[in-house]
Design a protein around this motif. Structure first.
Motif, PDB file in Angstrom:
ATOM      1  N   SER A  71      -3.356 -31.162  31.698  1.00 18.48           N
ATOM      2  CA  SER A  71      -4.150 -30.764  32.858  1.00 18.48           C
ATOM      3  C   SER A  71      -5.357 -29.968  32.382  1.00 18.48           C
ATOM      4  CB  SER A  71      -3.320 -29.888  33.784  1.00 18.48           C
ATOM      5  OG  SER A  71      -2.182 -30.570  34.190  1.00 18.48           O
ATOM      6  N   PRO A  72      -6.420 -29.914  33.178  1.00 15.69           N
ATOM      7  CA  PRO A  72      -7.558 -29.072  32.798  1.00 15.69           C
ATOM      8  C   PRO A  72      -7.089 -27.635  32.603  1.00 15.69           C
ATOM      9  CG  PRO A  72      -8.135 -30.464  34.661  1.00 15.69           C
ATOM     10  CD  PRO A  72      -6.661 -30.612  34.454  1.00 15.69           C
ATOM     11  N   GLU A  96      -5.413 -35.078  33.398  1.00 12.46           N
ATOM     12  CA  GLU A  96      -5.022 -35.298  34.801  1.00 12.46           C
ATOM     13  C   GLU A  96      -5.016 -33.975  35.531  1.00 12.46           C
ATOM     14  OE1 GLU A  96      -2.008 -39.142  34.690  1.00 12.46           O
ATOM     15  OE2 GLU A  96      -1.261 -37.175  35.270  1.00 12.46           O
ATOM     16  N   ARG A  97      -5.631 -33.974  36.679  1.00 11.53           N
ATOM     17  CA  ARG A  97      -5.603 -32.746  37.488  1.00 11.53           C
ATOM     18  C   ARG A  97      -4.186 -32.488  37.969  1.00 11.53           C
ATOM     19  NH1 ARG A  97     -10.027 -30.327  38.878  1.00 11.53           N
ATOM     20  NH2 ARG A  97     -12.003 -31.260  38.295  1.00 11.53           N
ATOM     21  N   SER A  98      -3.801 -31.217  37.928  1.00  7.30           N
ATOM     22  CA  SER A  98      -2.445 -30.876  38.341  1.00  7.30           C
ATOM     23  C   SER A  98      -2.296 -31.052  39.854  1.00  7.30           C
ATOM     24  CB  SER A  98      -2.156 -29.426  37.946  1.00  7.30           C
ATOM     25  OG  SER A  98      -1.003 -28.984  38.578  1.00  7.30           O
ATOM     26  N   SER A 143       0.070 -29.738  41.540  1.00  7.96           N
ATOM     27  CA  SER A 143       0.511 -28.452  42.101  1.00  7.96           C
ATOM     28  C   SER A 143      -0.678 -27.579  42.474  1.00  7.96           C
ATOM     29  CB  SER A 143       1.396 -27.722  41.097  1.00  7.96           C
ATOM     30  OG  SER A 143       0.646 -27.366  39.957  1.00  7.96           O
ATOM     31  N   SER A 144      -1.760 -27.669  41.688  1.00 11.28           N
ATOM     32  CA  SER A 144      -2.904 -26.798  41.974  1.00 11.28           C
ATOM     33  C   SER A 144      -3.524 -27.148  43.326  1.00 11.28           C
ATOM     34  CB  SER A 144      -3.940 -26.917  40.864  1.00 11.28           C
ATOM     35  OG  SER A 144      -4.540 -28.186  40.899  1.00 11.28           O
ATOM     36  N   GLY A 145      -3.675 -28.443  43.596  1.00 14.22           N
ATOM     37  CA  GLY A 145      -4.238 -28.848  44.883  1.00 14.22           C
ATOM     38  C   GLY A 145      -3.326 -28.441  46.028  1.00 14.22           C
ATOM     39  N   PHE A 153      -0.968 -26.038  46.134  1.00 17.81           N
ATOM     40  CA  PHE A 153      -0.939 -24.592  46.350  1.00 17.81           C
ATOM     41  C   PHE A 153      -2.289 -24.063  46.842  1.00 17.81           C
ATOM     42  CE2 PHE A 153       2.787 -24.663  43.444  1.00 17.81           C
ATOM     43  CZ  PHE A 153       3.675 -24.011  44.262  1.00 17.81           C
ATOM     44  N   GLY A 154      -3.359 -24.636  46.333  1.00 12.96           N
ATOM     45  CA  GLY A 154      -4.699 -24.185  46.739  1.00 12.96           C
ATOM     46  C   GLY A 154      -4.931 -24.400  48.220  1.00 12.96           C
ATOM     47  N   VAL A 155      -4.628 -25.621  48.661  1.00 13.73           N
ATOM     48  CA  VAL A 155      -4.787 -25.920  50.093  1.00 13.73           C
ATOM     49  C   VAL A 155      -3.847 -25.042  50.917  1.00 13.73           C
ATOM     50  CG1 VAL A 155      -4.470 -27.719  51.830  1.00 13.73           C
ATOM     51  CG2 VAL A 155      -5.583 -28.270  49.680  1.00 13.73           C
ATOM     52  N   LEU A 168      -2.688 -22.030  50.238  1.00 11.98           N
ATOM     53  CA  LEU A 168      -3.177 -20.640  50.334  1.00 11.98           C
ATOM     54  C   LEU A 168      -4.304 -20.519  51.363  1.00 11.98           C
ATOM     55  CD1 LEU A 168      -3.296 -19.390  46.620  1.00 11.98           C
ATOM     56  CD2 LEU A 168      -1.798 -18.599  48.440  1.00 11.98           C
ATOM     57  N   ILE A 169      -5.216 -21.464  51.332  1.00 19.37           N
ATOM     58  CA  ILE A 169      -6.342 -21.408  52.265  1.00 19.37           C
ATOM     59  C   ILE A 169      -5.852 -21.606  53.704  1.00 19.37           C
ATOM     60  CG2 ILE A 169      -8.469 -22.590  52.964  1.00 19.37           C
ATOM     61  CD1 ILE A 169      -9.047 -23.019  50.004  1.00 19.37           C
ATOM     62  N   ILE A 195      -2.890 -20.978  54.962  1.00 22.11           N
ATOM     63  CA  ILE A 195      -2.151 -19.778  55.406  1.00 22.11           C
ATOM     64  C   ILE A 195      -3.140 -18.675  55.795  1.00 22.11           C
ATOM     65  CG2 ILE A 195      -0.663 -17.905  54.598  1.00 22.11           C
ATOM     66  CD1 ILE A 195       0.846 -20.053  52.945  1.00 22.11           C
ATOM     67  N   GLY A 209      -7.131 -19.979  46.501  1.00 15.94           N
ATOM     68  CA  GLY A 209      -6.948 -21.366  46.930  1.00 15.94           C
ATOM     69  C   GLY A 209      -8.106 -22.247  46.529  1.00 15.94           C
ATOM     70  N   LEU A 258      -5.926 -26.630  37.751  1.00 12.56           N
ATOM     71  CA  LEU A 258      -5.019 -26.012  36.780  1.00 12.56           C
ATOM     72  C   LEU A 258      -3.589 -26.002  37.330  1.00 12.56           C
ATOM     73  CD1 LEU A 258      -7.262 -22.944  35.961  1.00 12.56           C
ATOM     74  CD2 LEU A 258      -7.005 -25.004  34.609  1.00 12.56           C
TER      75      LEU A 258
END
Lengths: 401, 298
Positions: free
Chosen positions: A280-281, A371-373, A375-377, A379-381, A383-384, A386, B133, B141
């Motif tokens: 992953s990056p 490959e982009r993770s 999990s990051s997408g 969890f990122g979405v 968090l935003i 929430i 986020g 990552l």
């Protein structure tokens, strides 16, 4: 003995001075006679020329006899003398019942500043009984004279791959009748090529000058190191030997064929632990790359080189090169592969190669799939969402005064 | 007592809503969110630097650089919320009107503190989580639940840190006669505590002793008396958020150092955590006492 020689010398002078008429005559008769087949030579200034002379009894006699050898005339600054095995001589004695022929050398050392021209050296052969023989030896100084040496290689053409050194064995042949000192040079080579002229015995020392006995041969090594980036093709290297006192040279041209596809890579083999990695990056991974010496010779200064690609960096974790890698031996080298956080997705190939002083391996490849993770997408979405939900809820509940 | 809690909650709710609709506060909150977003993104992209120099190989690297920015500017949220909390009420005579109702003074001050604290928590939670986020989506990552827990721990620590400045600004607001004087004092204190304190101690000590070693040693002793040092240690493993030359306080690089577990972090930094929370609670108690003793009629 010394007194005896002095007496003989006085007698020789006496005969020479008192017999001018006979001095120009040929040696018709004598107890001892001297003959020479070669009485003229071509040389360059500074050369030492030798005329072989045979001395023998003049008639069948078993009595004791002798002959005096002297130089009556020579050009100024020329060094002329008679020599036998044990050094310079003036007389030769023939004991009773001794009939063996004796070989004597008339050695003429020409001065290095001698001009071109024909020079004569007159010598006297004075037997104890009989006619005095006077002999002329002619030396022609000719700076354009062909060099009497040869430079050749039994195998003047070789094929190799880039970065793999080869060695030509080249022979210098001295056809002069005297010792000669020559300068060794490389006249022609490709730019950036390292050419070494090495001693044949231990290949350790580089040669710049060589001294050769008369009529002798001497081998030396021409080691050629073609750079790793050499393009396939035919290349020539010209070496030359030049006598110290002459302008002429003997040359030999060696041909080296560079062929990148030649099978010289068998000595070093690369075996990566992984040939495909998914990262992953921003992440990294450590793998081991095994370098094995499959050749029959020990390899020196073996190192692993990696080529970075955009967004991916590699760190070969070894302290410099491996000093020595014995035949059959292998080493594991840890390599850290890091993918930058801003690396684009996709597959990228990292090239690697093992290199030693004498050979290199085939290029190896490790394919890195970025490959982009997921999990990051996620969890990122999350968090935003929430945060926005909390904000919306607060505004909905407390937005009124 | 039940009535008292109800009254406190009513005042807290009113205070909270007032803050939410205050244009000054809202503009500051948005600015703060954008700053964190930008910093966390920039730091998150510096993979080479953070992985090789800081030795942090994952997503947390982005927040490592953010801690110093948050440490410097988050206290302003507390100051903005508290600098005129009391003096404004007194000057507009609304405090006297309020006290004519069946309310105790402690209901008023606790309600105001509770309302403002809730607002701080909300702002920190939203700004830091939105920034996190956005960074995660952009960077790609890999993230685990443990990383999210660390981010929420960071929110909590920052909350207690800002709470100290809220209590301090409220106390100054109780003491000061005008709102602008209160703001001036608050800004001065913020500057000294968060930006200049370590530097002032160091330079003063250096002038007096002419020794860098002694000056550094004395600075490290004195910074224990400000909450900013404990916050820096907890979040970034640093001695000071402004003076980076003081170096690290521990081998663990704070809450975002994923080389160590959270229990390792807690075992290393629990004194700092207790001191930081104590600073906030003590200053809150001090502001409550100051308000209870305050002569409103003057």
């Amino acid at each position: 003995m010394c007194q005896n020689n002095s007496v003989k010398a006085l007698l020789l002078v006496f005969f020479v001075l008192l017999s001018p008429a006979s001095s120009i005559a040929s040696a018709d008769w004598g107890t001892v006679v001297a003959t020479s087949e070669t009485t003229g030579k071509v040389a360059i200034s500074g050369d030492i020329i030798e005329f072989p002379i045979t001395v023998q009894r003049g008639h069948n006699s078993s009595e004791k006899a002798w002959i005096g050898l002297s130089v009556s005339s020579a050009p100024e600054n020329w060094d002329v003398g008679f020599y036998e095995e044990n050094g310079q001589i003036l007389f030769l004695n023939f004991p009773e019942n001794e009939n063996k022929k004796r070989n004597v050398i008339l050695r003429v050392k020409t001065p290095s500043e001698a001009n071109d021209g024909v020079y004569s050296v007159w010598v006297n052969f004075v037997p104890d009984e009989g006619d005095i023989s006077i002999q002329e030896f002619v030396v022609k100084i000719d700076s354009d004279a062909d060099i009497n040496m040869q430079l050749y290689s039994a195998i003047p053409g070789l094929e190799t791959s880039p970065a793999e050194p080869v060695e030509f064995i080249v022979t210098i042949e001295n056809n002069y009748d005297h010792r000669i000192k020559v300068n060794l040079d490389v006249l022609e080579k490709s730019e950036d090529w390292d050419i070494q002229l090495l001693e044949i015995e231990n290949k350790k020392y580089r040669i710049t000058k060589q001294s050769l006995e008369k009529n002798s041969k001497q081998d030396f090594i021409v080691r050629v190191n073609p750079p790793i980036d050499t393009v396939d093709g035919s290349y020539t290297i010209t070496v030359a030997v030049t006598p110290e006192n002459g302008p002429q040279s003997a040359k030999e041209t060696l041909e080296l064929e560079i062929n990148g596809n030649i099978e010289t890579n068998e000595a070093l083999v690369l075996i990566p632990e992984e040939v495909n990695l998914i990262l992953s990056p921003g992440s990294d991974s450590e793998i081991y790359v095994t370098i094995k010496n499959t050749g029959i010779q020990q390899l020196e200064n073996v190192e692993l080189r990696m080529q970075d690609v955009s967004g991916i960096s590699t760190d070969v974790r070894m302290f410099g090169a491996i000093d020595k890698l014995d035949s059959g031996e292998s080493k594991e080298i840890p390599v850290q592969i890091s993918v930058r956080a801003d690396a684009s997705s996709g597959s990228k190939d990292i090239l690697m190669r093992a290199i030693s002083d004498t050979t290199n391996s085939e290029d190896g490849t490790i394919a890195i799939v970025v490959e982009r993770s997921e999990s990051s997408g996620f969890f990122g979405v999350g968090l935003i969402l929430i945060s926005i939900c909390v904000l919306g809820l607060i505004i909905y509940k407390f937005g009124r005064r | 007592m039940a009535i008292n809690i109800h009254n406190t909650m009513v005042i807290a709710k009113k205070e909270f809503i007032d803050h939410l609709k205050s244009p000054i506060f809202l503009s500051f909150a948005i600015t703060f969110t954008l700053v964190i977003l930008a910093w966390s993104y920039v730091k998150g992209m510096e993979v080479e630097y953070t992985s090789t120099v800081l030795g942090m190989p994952d997503v947390m690297r982005g927040f490592q650089g953010v801690t110093s920015v948050v440490g410097k500017f988050a206290p302003i949220i507390g100051i903005v919320l508290g600098f005129d909390a009391i003096v404004k009420e007194i000057k507009s005579n609304s405090m006297n009107v309020l006290l004519t109702h069946p309310l105790f003074r402690d209901n008023i001050i606790l309600g105001k503190i509770l309302g403002s604290a809730t607002c701080i928590l909300l702002i920190l939670f939203i700004s830091i989580n939105i920034a996190a986020g956005a960074m995660l989506i952009v960077s790609g990552l890999p993230v685990t639940m443990q990383h999210l827990i660390r981010i929420e721990f960071f929110v909590a620590i920052t909350f207690f840190y800002v709470l100290f400045f809220l209590a301090l600004s409220m106390m100054i607001s109780i003491i000061a006669r005008k709102a602008n004087i209160s703001l001036l004092f608050n800004i001065a204190i913020w500057l000294v505590i968060t930006v200049l304190f370590a530097d002032l101690i160091f330079k003063s000590s250096y002038i007096l002793t002419d020794s860098v070693e002694i000056a550094t040693k004395q600075t490290l002793n004195y910074i224990n008396f400000v909450p900013e040092h404990h916050y820096a240690a907890l979040t970034g493993g640093m001695q000071d958020v402004a003076k980076e030359s003081l170096g690290s306080s521990s081998a663990i690089g704070g809450i975002f150092d994923t080389s160590y577990s959270l229990s390792d972090w807690a075992a290393e930094f629990w004194p700092n955590l207790i001191i930081l929370v104590s600073f906030s609670i003590v200053s809150l108690i001090a502001s409550v006492i100051a308000f209870l003793k305050k002569d409103i009629t003057l």
